[in-house]
Design an enzyme around this catalytic site. Structure first.
Site, mmCIF file in Angstrom:
data_model
loop_
_atom_site.group_PDB
_atom_site.id
_atom_site.type_symbol
_atom_site.label_atom_id
_atom_site.label_comp_id
_atom_site.label_asym_id
_atom_site.label_seq_id
_atom_site.Cartn_x
_atom_site.Cartn_y
_atom_site.Cartn_z
ATOM 1 N N LEU A 1 11.031 1.257 7.302
ATOM 2 C CA LEU A 1 10.472 1.766 6.057
ATOM 3 C C LEU A 1 11.233 3.025 5.643
ATOM 4 O O LEU A 1 11.583 3.853 6.481
ATOM 5 C CB LEU A 1 8.989 2.105 6.257
ATOM 6 C CG LEU A 1 8.255 2.449 4.965
ATOM 7 C CD1 LEU A 1 8.042 1.196 4.124
ATOM 8 C CD2 LEU A 1 6.921 3.111 5.262
ATOM 9 N N ARG B 1 8.413 4.239 -4.367
ATOM 10 C CA ARG B 1 8.378 3.205 -3.324
ATOM 11 C C ARG B 1 7.341 2.135 -3.648
ATOM 12 O O ARG B 1 7.570 0.943 -3.403
ATOM 13 C CB ARG B 1 8.103 3.827 -1.954
ATOM 14 C CG ARG B 1 8.260 2.802 -0.829
ATOM 15 C CD ARG B 1 8.146 3.416 0.533
ATOM 16 N NE ARG B 1 6.845 4.037 0.724
ATOM 17 C CZ ARG B 1 6.537 4.828 1.752
ATOM 18 N NH1 ARG B 1 7.453 5.106 2.667
ATOM 19 N NH2 ARG B 1 5.338 5.352 1.860
ATOM 20 N N HIS C 1 -0.372 -20.926 -0.261
ATOM 21 C CA HIS C 1 0.652 -19.944 0.111
ATOM 22 C C HIS C 1 1.473 -19.500 -1.095
ATOM 23 O O HIS C 1 1.783 -18.332 -1.243
ATOM 24 C CB HIS C 1 1.571 -20.510 1.188
ATOM 25 C CG HIS C 1 0.907 -20.683 2.514
ATOM 26 N ND1 HIS C 1 -0.218 -21.455 2.699
ATOM 27 C CD2 HIS C 1 1.199 -20.167 3.733
ATOM 28 C CE1 HIS C 1 -0.575 -21.411 3.975
ATOM 29 N NE2 HIS C 1 0.255 -20.640 4.621
ATOM 30 N N TYR D 1 0.834 -1.202 0.000
ATOM 31 C CA TYR D 1 0.000 0.000 0.000
ATOM 32 C C TYR D 1 0.863 1.244 0.000
ATOM 33 O O TYR D 1 2.072 1.187 0.232
ATOM 34 C CB TYR D 1 -0.964 0.001 1.192
ATOM 35 C CG TYR D 1 -0.319 0.271 2.541
ATOM 36 C CD1 TYR D 1 0.479 -0.682 3.166
ATOM 37 C CD2 TYR D 1 -0.504 1.490 3.182
ATOM 38 C CE1 TYR D 1 1.058 -0.426 4.399
ATOM 39 C CE2 TYR D 1 0.076 1.750 4.417
ATOM 40 C CZ TYR D 1 0.858 0.785 5.023
ATOM 41 O OH TYR D 1 1.441 1.029 6.227
ATOM 42 N N GLU E 1 11.728 2.600 14.468
ATOM 43 C CA GLU E 1 10.819 3.597 13.890
ATOM 44 C C GLU E 1 9.494 3.505 14.630
ATOM 45 O O GLU E 1 9.327 2.672 15.526
ATOM 46 C CB GLU E 1 10.612 3.349 12.390
ATOM 47 C CG GLU E 1 9.969 2.011 12.082
ATOM 48 C CD GLU E 1 9.788 1.752 10.586
ATOM 49 O OE1 GLU E 1 9.566 2.695 9.813
ATOM 50 O OE2 GLU E 1 9.855 0.559 10.206
ATOM 51 N N ARG F 1 -6.997 -20.439 -2.203
ATOM 52 C CA ARG F 1 -6.015 -20.257 -1.128
ATOM 53 C C ARG F 1 -4.871 -21.265 -1.210
ATOM 54 O O ARG F 1 -5.094 -22.476 -1.181
ATOM 55 C CB ARG F 1 -6.690 -20.343 0.251
ATOM 56 C CG ARG F 1 -5.744 -19.939 1.376
ATOM 57 C CD ARG F 1 -6.422 -19.914 2.731
ATOM 58 N NE ARG F 1 -5.488 -19.462 3.752
ATOM 59 C CZ ARG F 1 -4.552 -20.249 4.307
ATOM 60 N NH1 ARG F 1 -4.480 -21.508 3.970
ATOM 61 N NH2 ARG F 1 -3.721 -19.756 5.218
ATOM 62 N N LYS G 1 6.487 -1.948 1.935
ATOM 63 C CA LYS G 1 5.294 -1.391 2.600
ATOM 64 C C LYS G 1 4.115 -2.336 2.396
ATOM 65 O O LYS G 1 3.253 -2.112 1.550
ATOM 66 C CB LYS G 1 4.996 0.018 2.064
ATOM 67 C CG LYS G 1 4.073 0.833 2.950
ATOM 68 C CD LYS G 1 4.110 2.284 2.572
ATOM 69 C CE LYS G 1 3.019 3.109 3.233
ATOM 70 N NZ LYS G 1 3.168 3.263 4.682
HETATM 71 N N1 PLP Z 1 7.276 3.801 9.130
HETATM 72 C C1 PLP Z 1 6.168 3.048 9.078
HETATM 73 C C2 PLP Z 1 6.175 1.702 9.726
HETATM 74 C C3 PLP Z 1 5.021 3.518 8.402
HETATM 75 O O1 PLP Z 1 3.917 2.758 8.350
HETATM 76 C C4 PLP Z 1 5.046 4.811 7.831
HETATM 77 C C5 PLP Z 1 3.879 5.360 7.150
HETATM 78 O O2 PLP Z 1 2.813 4.823 7.149
HETATM 79 C C6 PLP Z 1 6.221 5.569 7.925
HETATM 80 C C7 PLP Z 1 7.324 5.026 8.574
HETATM 81 C C8 PLP Z 1 6.303 6.928 7.304
HETATM 82 O O3 PLP Z 1 6.375 6.812 5.915
HETATM 83 P P1 PLP Z 1 5.871 7.951 4.943
HETATM 84 O O4 PLP Z 1 6.613 9.193 5.330
HETATM 85 O O5 PLP Z 1 6.263 7.469 3.597
HETATM 86 O O6 PLP Z 1 4.410 8.084 5.142
#
Ligand code: PLP
Length: 287
Positions: A207, A52, A102, A33, A182, A100, A149
């Site tokens: 991320l 991304r 995997h 996403y 994070e 379904r 993501k």
């Molecule tokens: N880290 C995580 C785990 C996230 O889910 C997000 C955004 O949803 C971020 C960092 C920040 O990313 P962005 O600045 O691209 O929204």
């Protein structure tokens, strides 16, 4: 007029928007996403989010559902139909619908695409940013590919719930060495005791935040220094300031970690200035 969702080629009323029970996103979290902030009906940081998205899909060997140009058109049309000027745009692409199993469906099936738009109250967001928010810490318990993501967000959801129950807004994951990785949905920053900006480098299992990256451009343009190095919760408490970045939070001052005040326990001048500069840049470059 009600909310409109885009689901696999159709615009449908939000309340009637459905996906198949054997969508692999639903059954296996086999989906990625992106979330764009919307400023005046336009997509913030477009290049970073598209790049991304393509990378996340590529890492999972899911095909881009349409060209970037076509995707942009559909995203913008979804925003237009919702008549939202200030808000968030959510895009999800799953590997598709298949019996379904995997392993990947063979031959591949068509990726499933969903888009939704929600409004954000910028006045309330600015008031919250002026006050600052609290974060809690929680042990890092996610998989080894947090750079992708994916919608596999159960640890993030549990961490966020822990924050909510503690009266905080975000949870910071802390790795086995004691460093903050994070937030559950944001990147973490401090202005350390020496006054230097610090945020974890993206070679770690985090991320690559698009807001983080755009803010780095702002910081460098301002001639400020930034140290891409991890910090501990104790360093955050001893820091002058702390803040988080993300499409949802933009740049949001953090005034407490696990209930302990950061610096003077107030939203700091550096975070406030960076929030203003980031929003100015994002508004100016939105498409
Ligand atoms: N880290 C995580 C785990 C996230 O889910 C997000 C955004 O949803 C971020 C960092 C920040 O990313 P962005 O600045 O691209 O929204």
């Amino acid at each position: 007029m009600g909310r409109i969702a885009y689901v696999n080629g159709r615009f449908v009323p939000h309340g009637e928007a459905v996906v198949h029970i054997e969508d692999r996103g639903y059954q296996l979290a086999d989906a990625v996403y992106e979330v764009w902030a919307l400023f005046d009906g336009k997509l913030a940081d477009p290049e970073g989010h598209f790049a991304r998205l393509e990378r996340s899909l590529g890492e999972l060997r899911i095909a881009m559902p349409m060209t970037r140009a076509a995707l942009t058109l559909v995203l913008k049309e979804t925003v237009r139909r919702n008549r939202v000027r200030e808000g968030l745009l959510y895009l999800q692409v799953s590997r598709g619908v298949a019996k379904r199993d995997h392993a990947f469906p063979n031959p591949p099936v068509r990726p499933a695409v969903v888009m939704t738009v929600s409004a954000v109250d910028r006045v309330a967001s600015e008031a919250r940013a002026a006050r600052g928010v609290g974060v809690v810490t929680t042990p890092e318990n996610r998989w080894g590919r947090c750079d992708i993501k994916t919608v596999g967000l159960l640890p993030n959801a549990l961490a966020k719930q822990k924050a909510r129950e503690a009266g905080a807004v975000e949870a910071w994951f802390v790795d086995e060495l004691g460093f903050v990785t994070e937030g559950a949905s944001s990147n973490a920053w401090i202005v350390d005791a020496e006054g230097r900006l610090r945020t974890r480098d993206t070679n770690a299992n985090i991320l690559r935040g698009v807001t983080r990256n755009s803010l780095l451009d702002v910081i460098r343009r301002e001639g400020m220094e930034v140290d891409e190095r991890p910090f501990t919760p104790a360093e955050a408490v001893a820091a002058k300031e702390a803040f988080i970045t993300g499409a949802g939070t933009l740049v949001l001052p953090v005034i407490a970690v696990d209930g302990k005040p950061v610096g003077e326990g107030r939203a700091g001048p550096v975070a406030k200035k960076l929030r203003r500069l980031y929003i100015e840049q994002a508004r100016a470059t939105a498409i």
